[in-house]
Design a protein around this motif. Sequence first.
Motif, short mmCIF file in Angstrom:
data_model
loop_
_atom_site.label_atom_id
_atom_site.label_comp_id
_atom_site.label_asym_id
_atom_site.label_seq_id
_atom_site.Cartn_x
_atom_site.Cartn_y
_atom_site.Cartn_z
N LEU A 288 0.83 -1.20 0.00
CA LEU A 288 0.00 0.00 0.00
C LEU A 288 0.87 1.26 0.00
CD1 LEU A 288 -2.99 0.59 -0.04
CD2 LEU A 288 -2.96 0.71 2.44
N SER A 289 1.96 1.21 0.74
CA SER A 289 2.88 2.35 0.77
C SER A 289 3.42 2.64 -0.63
CB SER A 289 4.03 2.08 1.73
OG SER A 289 4.92 3.17 1.78
N GLN A 290 3.69 1.58 -1.39
CA GLN A 290 4.17 1.76 -2.76
C GLN A 290 3.12 2.44 -3.63
OE1 GLN A 290 5.46 -2.04 -4.22
NE2 GLN A 290 7.18 -2.20 -2.78
N LYS A 291 1.85 2.09 -3.43
CA LYS A 291 0.77 2.75 -4.17
C LYS A 291 0.70 4.24 -3.83
CE LYS A 291 -1.65 -0.26 -6.67
NZ LYS A 291 -2.02 -0.05 -8.08
N PHE A 292 0.82 4.56 -2.56
CA PHE A 292 0.76 5.96 -2.14
C PHE A 292 1.95 6.74 -2.69
CE2 PHE A 292 -1.70 4.66 1.96
CZ PHE A 292 -2.83 4.44 1.19
#
Length: 808
Positions: A310-314
């Motif tokens: 999810l951090s990569q998406k953000f």
Amino acid sequence: MLITLCYLYLWARWGRRPAALVRATVQRLRASRCSFTFCGAAVQPRGARVCLSRGGRVFCVGESESIDDLNKWALFLVSPFILEAEHIAFVTESIWVQAVHLQDSTLKALKDQASNKQAQILQQNPEPSVESKPEPDVMEHVGGDDLKVLGAQPTEGEDGTSGREPAGEGDVGVGSIEHCHLHLSSCHECLELENSTIESVKFASAEKIPDLPYDHNGTLEDVADDICLDREGRKVNITGRAPNILFYMGSASQESLGRFQEVRSVLADCVDTESYTLYPLSRESALRDPWSDNCLLLVIATREAIPEDLSQKFMAYLSQGGKVLGLCSPFTLAGFQVTSKSVLRETVQNLVFSKADQTHVKLSVLSSGYVYEEGPGGQLSMGKLQGHLENEDKDRLIVQVPFGPRGGEAVLCQAHLELPPSSSVVQAQEDFNLLKSSNTRRYEVLREILTTLGLNCDLKRAPALTPLYLLPAAEEIWDPLMQWLGKHVDPEGVIKSSKLSLKFLSSYTSNIEITPSALPVVTDVESFLSENFNLEIYRQNLQTKRLGKVILFAEVTPTTMNLLDGLMFEIPPEMGLIAIAVRQTQGKGRGSNAWLSPMGCAVSTLLVSIPLRSQLGQRIPFVQHLMSLAVVEAVRSIPEYQDINLRVKWPNDIYYSDFMKLGGVLVNSTLLGETFYILIGCGFNVSNSNPTICINDLVAEYNKQHRAELKPFRTDDLIARTVTVLEKLIDTFQDKGPNGILPLYYKYWVHSGQRVRLGGLEGPEVWIVGLDDSGFLQVQQEDGEIVTVHPDGNSFDMLRNLIIPKQQ
């Protein structure tokens, strides 16, 4: 809507790829600061420039404007058929480019797609009949004789016909496209689909058209197609829907749902909610769906650790120019780390916030217990927005962090700006007081952050004025009131005064104009219905002989102080008039002050007649004191509510303790013959917690501190109770004079033994004694002399303990 129609149609016939091409073309068109419209030439918008023209229909570009009635516009159909859809419009707002560009790559792709389909049709039906043979459509004639292109200069051909100069080498290649069939024109099934689709769109609003399913095989590059960069390389929303503010609250739970409502509520108070939609973003949706397409701001407000995927998406969203607001979250960027400081956890601290213009705001905040520090090996990059504590370490609680070349940025915060002072996290009474006193500045900081992140935080437009309703507080007064009214209106049903005219009507229709100087008054009580004012509750709580018996009610009006102007000198005293509004657009305070009255504020103007030769008639300044006292007594005289710390402040304010103002009184009096006609304007906060404080805040705080279950108040019942108490106070004053009410007044006032300065910081120091026999403030000087201070020339500054000249 035309683009929705094309998108649905192409999806249904050919799948995702042609639909994506149409969407990409539309998004590039929409990157211009103008409206573009398909319409009949006869209804071409005034001042619009024609971009494409064929026969009686045009594609034109003009200034952005809003349209009330879409039926005034006609659809330019990209279709070989004449369908019964002549009154559909498509108007869109755009961003900044000042011309319309149709990219070669997009048009070529459209041409290739259409040519392939046309070849398939020719194989299936090599000799179409005359009836079914498609007529040329607009895309087939791009560059043809009957086409005009925006910016192309016409030239005179050798045969006298109009031609067009060839496009320059760097021009967008529009004229090079030849026959491009967009439809399976000879297919009966296709025709039926198009007809049914257009007819369904014709009578449907955009909100009723569902989103098309997302292709989960899409890549990050597909998402990037929906992103437009402005001149400075920043991400700009270019999709057709209202832009989103998305909230990631962590794992799904009842707690995260409650936190979403809490955070959403405070942001909705700051931004223009008519311009944005505010949605929660689940982890599943964040990993799966193209949420970044239409997201102007991502709010990360979970206390949980952010999963790596999810951090990569953000981070990908930020790299595309996205904006992130972190609220007490572990999410951070390179160069910073979040460090725990348990001594600060859920404590009230003094924060210094630096705004974009380098000015500072000082306020009390609730700390999360974490601070931002420079990370190991990280290259620190900071924007202008910063917030640090007023402690020895100057701990950073707010940082602005630019990210990437496309204008992405995050504002990260470890102060609970999202929590109201009444939050269950705030336990101590003194902490509640400190946070409430900084509540206005908390909103100032939030709006500064949101504005820096690209959102519109301008003040919302004043609501539209609404008609008045004439309402009786008792059934028996209605017939005499109607008889009196029939004798005093002119032949058109109007009563005029120097400030406005009231037109009395049996019913109201939307075509009746409402202006600040001309207001319709509806006399049909049966048709009255309001979510914000319950006539029965008002009647049950009004226990008066004269006051407040006849109500002029409005949801929205300029100011209640003017509504009674044309009636006050004529109406019989037993029909006591009161004007009540849910909201005012031009509320008045003392001097030149404006009185803001948002939803939840009890706003009224009461007519009171006082004989000149009476106890109160000889001491008219006491009227404002009696009204302030009536508001406080209306609450504190109720059993179990006596300890709600509501008080009066000289000369005309209602206060929480000696701490914060939550209401005020304005009195206008006219002496006519032997009678004072007095209009008492009063406004006090009942349920509007923000941006300052309200009575229901005090009730909730009392319940929390004492484990009680006192019920919150409504504006209608408190207005009625206040008028009831005021009539009793007036009767007592008329019977016993000042001594009849002063003990109760001193019980609730905030000034006993107070030491203040007169006129300014350098003025003489005095002690407040009380009110004199006329209602003026008495102070004792150092030499023992008693001095009288008149309310009409002075006001009381509670924060600085000053009695200063009133601002005119």
